[in-house]
Write an enzyme that holds these catalytic residues in place. Structure first.
Site: not given
Ligand code: NAP
Length: 302
Positions: A130, A133-134
């Site tokens: 992701c 997200c990261d």
């Protein structure tokens, strides 16, 4: 009491919850993690009517506000299996077992793994599924994105905006992604296309330091030094919890049509988890509405 259990709080599950609650049903919406599903891993959504552009997280939030406004709250639990129990179904979860006459499965799909050495060891420690997200953990550093679909190109463009260099590694010499995503990455001079290459090994000792790739045209292997690897190699279904009750396709999707009926009476499938050609948020929402209406009819004996 006419109760329906909805499994999964992505766009399909949330829409089903809104329609079912508005129809007067008692709704239990079970989600193992955060609501929003795949939407939460998408930086920008540009094809959901009503918004020229909206962040995936914002759309999730707005949908969840509608769920809450319909009087439905989330039950946080992880579904392990589904069993028939007389005229009802038991949804057996990690924390509790829940029972209802109708069940809507809207558990979505998960990201496909790369299945190469080093992936498991560095998962969450350099290997991510992701970018939204990261990605921030790799700000200003060099990263690789694997895949050639919409997700991979979207991830590459997102990371191109925050990382120093992005290697976009794809196994064919042509992307599968829509033209607009291909045009978008053209505007980045820090995205390097590594076409006709497959990843074969993730390199590192204490920390991830690179990825080994193989040129499919020459068979030559080389290492690309990166700090992060983002796998965007597509989606797979995991319906093993339901296989004893509903029929699945060879790929593991729930056999169902646009009415969301499954092979088990009273069990409905909505969104990406079911057999379908096009997986989009708008279609998941449509399925959610349809599944809720069919569940209502089932509970009313229609
Ligand atoms: P996808 O379209 O299935 O693309 C997966 C990519 O990964 C393909 O390029 C595939 O290569 C490659 N791949 C698969 N297995 C691999 C492996 N083991 N090693 C290396 N490469 C591998 O998946 P997606 O991009 O996640 O998209 C999934 C669905 O969501 C699609 O329907 C897509 O349109 C939709 N989506 C829509 C939007 C949007 O409309 N905003 C955004 C993102 C995703 P090949 O091309 O050779 O098969």
């Amino acid at each position: 009491m006419k109760e329906v259990i909805i499994i999964g709080a992505g766009p399909a599950g949330m829409t089903a919850a809104i329609y079912a609650a508005d129809a007067g049903l008692t709704v239990r919406l079970i989600e193992k993690g955060m609501y929003g599903g795949q939407m939460t891993t998408t930086a920008r959504i540009e094809n959901y009517p009503g918004f020229t552009e909206i962040a995936g997280w914002d759309l999730s939030q707005r949908m969840f506000e509608c769920v809450t406004a319909s009087g439905v709250s989330l039950t946080t639990d992880n579904v392990l299996s589904l069993e028939r129990s007389g005229s009802n179904y038991k949804v057996i979860c990690q924390k509790n077992t829940y029972e209802a006459t109708a069940v809507i499965i809207a558990n979505g799909v998960t990201r496909r793994k790369l299945d190469i050495p080093g992936e498991k060891e560095f998962a969450g420690k350099g290997v991510s599924y992701c970018a939204v997200c990261d990605g921030n953990f790799f700000r200003g550093r060099d990263v690789a994105v694997i895949g050639g679909g919409n997700s991979a190109l979207e991830d590459a463009a997102y990371l191109g905006g925050i990382c120093r260099r992005v290697y976009l590694i794809h196994r064919r010499d042509k992307f599968r992604a829509d033209d607009k995503y291909v045009r978008a990455i053209d505007s980045f001079d820090n995205i390097e296309r590594v076409l006709s290459h497959v990843p074969i090994r993730i390199i590192g000792n204490e920390t991830l330091t690179g990825i080994e790739v193989k040129d499919l045209k020459t068979d030559i292997k080389r290492s690309i030094p990166v700090s992060g690897i983002f796998a965007a190699t597509g989606l797979i279904s995991d319906n093993s919890a339901y296989s004893g009750v509903v029929d699945l396709t060879e790929e593991g999707y729930i056999v169902s049509d646009e009415n969301c009926l499954t092979s088990a009476p009273g069990v409905f499938a909505a969104g990406d988890t079911r057999q379908k050609k096009l997986r989009q948020i708008v279609m998941a929402c449509a399925d959610g509405a349809s599944a809720a209406k069919r569940a209502l009819e089932y509970l009313n004996g229609v």
